[in-house]
Design a protein around this motif. Structure first.
Motif, mmCIF file in Angstrom:
data_model
loop_
_atom_site.group_PDB
_atom_site.id
_atom_site.type_symbol
_atom_site.label_atom_id
_atom_site.label_comp_id
_atom_site.label_asym_id
_atom_site.label_seq_id
_atom_site.Cartn_x
_atom_site.Cartn_y
_atom_site.Cartn_z
ATOM 1 N N ILE A 1 0.843 -1.201 0.000
ATOM 2 C CA ILE A 1 0.000 0.000 0.000
ATOM 3 C C ILE A 1 0.879 1.254 0.000
ATOM 4 O O ILE A 1 1.774 1.405 0.830
ATOM 5 C CB ILE A 1 -0.960 0.002 1.210
ATOM 6 C CG1 ILE A 1 -2.010 -1.091 1.034
ATOM 7 C CG2 ILE A 1 -1.638 1.357 1.382
ATOM 8 C CD1 ILE A 1 -2.952 -1.230 2.206
ATOM 9 N N CYS B 1 -4.428 9.367 -3.630
ATOM 10 C CA CYS B 1 -4.769 8.159 -4.378
ATOM 11 C C CYS B 1 -6.160 8.265 -4.996
ATOM 12 O O CYS B 1 -6.909 9.203 -4.738
ATOM 13 C CB CYS B 1 -4.707 6.928 -3.463
ATOM 14 S SG CYS B 1 -3.111 6.121 -3.485
ATOM 15 N N THR C 1 -1.893 0.276 -5.209
ATOM 16 C CA THR C 1 -2.488 0.493 -3.897
ATOM 17 C C THR C 1 -3.969 0.142 -3.903
ATOM 18 O O THR C 1 -4.483 -0.504 -2.975
ATOM 19 C CB THR C 1 -2.302 1.966 -3.475
ATOM 20 O OG1 THR C 1 -0.907 2.208 -3.270
ATOM 21 C CG2 THR C 1 -3.057 2.276 -2.198
ATOM 22 N N GLU C 2 -4.670 0.548 -4.953
ATOM 23 C CA GLU C 2 -6.110 0.248 -5.067
ATOM 24 C C GLU C 2 -6.363 -1.255 -5.103
ATOM 25 O O GLU C 2 -7.258 -1.763 -4.417
ATOM 26 C CB GLU C 2 -6.657 0.906 -6.324
ATOM 27 C CG GLU C 2 -8.144 0.667 -6.552
ATOM 28 C CD GLU C 2 -8.624 1.259 -7.857
ATOM 29 O OE1 GLU C 2 -9.514 0.661 -8.490
ATOM 30 O OE2 GLU C 2 -8.099 2.324 -8.251
ATOM 31 N N ALA D 1 -9.701 3.700 -4.355
ATOM 32 C CA ALA D 1 -8.764 3.192 -3.349
ATOM 33 C C ALA D 1 -9.140 3.716 -1.965
ATOM 34 O O ALA D 1 -9.097 2.969 -0.970
ATOM 35 C CB ALA D 1 -7.337 3.603 -3.703
ATOM 36 N N ASP E 1 -0.569 4.273 -7.531
ATOM 37 C CA ASP E 1 -1.960 4.412 -7.086
ATOM 38 C C ASP E 1 -2.778 3.185 -7.458
ATOM 39 O O ASP E 1 -3.605 2.710 -6.671
ATOM 40 C CB ASP E 1 -2.594 5.658 -7.720
ATOM 41 C CG ASP E 1 -2.059 6.952 -7.114
ATOM 42 O OD1 ASP E 1 -1.283 6.861 -6.139
ATOM 43 O OD2 ASP E 1 -2.402 8.037 -7.617
#
Length: 415
Positions: free
Chosen positions: A331, A377, A339-340, A381, A336
């Motif tokens: 994360i 982000c 991370t999502e 997310a 981005d």
């Protein structure tokens, strides 16, 4: 200009006739146009590609767009570089000349001619493969000569027989190109052709296996028919072959790149994700996750999230000791999108397993999620992070809120 020259302009005076009139940089591949003016190949090609039809210096219309290598000037530039190496100047390499359309057509004719000797056909394909590997320019020249259609006919000339070197060489060249939708349909609409590619996934040569996986990925991504996509992803052994490529024991970056592209494309068909899990995709993804490059990591995490949406996939990921710690660590680390996908996978895992919840807490997911909801982000997310925080609120140690300023400015309520 070589990067080493940039800070040395004060000490090194580059002769003006060694500089490209367009970029004003040291030429590495000087070519002469029909007006007699010489330019660096990349600069004049960009000039013409943007719609210009005149000579940049003389403004005379270019009646012929042939670029003639200026070998004499290139050798003079190389000699000058060597003479000035004490100033940090690096010698420019001798460039490979782009493929001539006439040569490409000759090689394709030789390769596709059934009356030509077998060894000559294989030799022609090997030369084409070398040209295609050299540069994007060469691949454009090859594609413009109707090469994809010719190569497809060679690859699938006799799918019922044992694959030959001719088939393998043609497949290796095709794996470097993107196919049109009609060309993808040519492969996808025939189960024998699809089965032929799947069988090659188990060949003794890793290169042939990877080339076949590349072709499968291109075909699946290039067709619009959900029915055909489902049919391909349901072919017996296809997931075992792709996962086998990901599990290849030696360091082979191309195998990882092609393997994850193919696995992701196949897992977009939700009806057969169960087969991916049964083939060992879960262990392969987690064990290889740290080895992927950025864009491949995004695909890998997207595949993890897709497989977490089915019960067997979720259970398999939850049973792997490294899954939750790795997802928590990722994360805000890669991109981005990554991370999502990581947050989405964690949400699925924690929704299905209390053990996953406690593992996530132990791995420090609280801090990661709080940083995420306050970061730049994607909104998706952030929504996933907020849902995960809400799901885990009963699992947080009470003093992690009362003794922390982490919630300051956050729109996530701990209770």
């Amino acid at each position: 200009m070589p990067a080493s020259l940039e800070p040395l302009d004060i000490n090194v005076q580059i002769p003006y006739y060694f500089r490209c009139p367009i970029s004003l940089e040291l030429m590495s591949d000087p070519v002469t146009v029909c007006t007699g003016q010489t330019y660096d190949r990349s600069s004049i090609e960009s000039w013409v590609a943007t719609g210009n039809t005149t000579c940049p210096v003389t403004r005379v219309p270019l009646t012929d767009f042939t670029l003639i290598p200026n070998h004499t000037l290139r050798r003079l530039i190389q000699d000058w570089c060597v003479a000035n190496r004490s100033f940090g100047v690096e010698r420019i390499p001798t460039p490979k000349q782009p493929a001539e359309p006439v040569l490409v057509r000759t090689l394709l004719n030789q390769a596709s001619s059934g009356s030509s000797p077998y060894s000559l056909r294989v030799s022609a394909l090997r030369r084409l493969r070398g040209l295609a590997r050299d540069s994007d320019k060469n691949r454009s020249v090859i594609a413009a000569s109707n090469a994809r259609e010719i190569l497809l006919s060679i690859v699938f000339a006799d799918v019922g027989s044992e694959p030959s070197e001719l088939n393998h060489e043609s497949l290796a060249i095709l794996s470097m190109f993107t196919l049109s939708e009609s060309e993808c349909m040519y492969v996808a609409s025939d189960s024998d052709r699809v089965g032929y590619l799947v069988n090659l996934l188990f060949h003794s040569s890793i290169d042939i296996r990877v080339n076949s996986a590349a072709m499968i990925e291109v075909v699946v991504a290039g067709i619009r028919s959900p029915e055909l996509r489902c049919q391909i992803s349901g072919t017996e052994g296809i997931f075992d072959g792709i996962v086998g490529i990901l599990n290849y024991p030696l360091a082979y970056p191309r195998a990882l790149k092609i393997g994850i592209k193919a696995l992701f494309a196949l897992c977009l068909v939700k009806q057969h994700r169960l087969k991916a899990v049964a083939a060992g995709a879960v262990d392969a993804l987690i064990d290889r996750l740290a080895e992927f490059e950025k864009c491949d990591s995004e695909r890998a995490l997207a595949t993890v999230e897709l497989l977490c949406r089915i019960p067997s996939g979720c259970a398999a990921f939850a049973s792997h000791a490294l899954t939750v710690p790795l997802l928590v660590k990722i994360i805000l680390k890669i991109s981005d999108r990554a991370t999502e996908y990581a947050a989405g996978a964690l949400l699925s895992l924690c929704s299905a397993s209390e053990l996953a919840q406690s593992d996530a807490v132990a791995a420090g997911v609280l801090t990661q999620l709080l940083l995420l909801v306050q970061s730049g982000c994607t909104e998706r997310a952030k929504r996933k992070a907020q849902m995960l925080l809400k799901l885990l609120r009963d699992s947080w140690p009470h003093d992690s809120f009362t003794n922390s300023d982490d919630f300051a400015g956050s729109d996530v309520a701990p209770y």
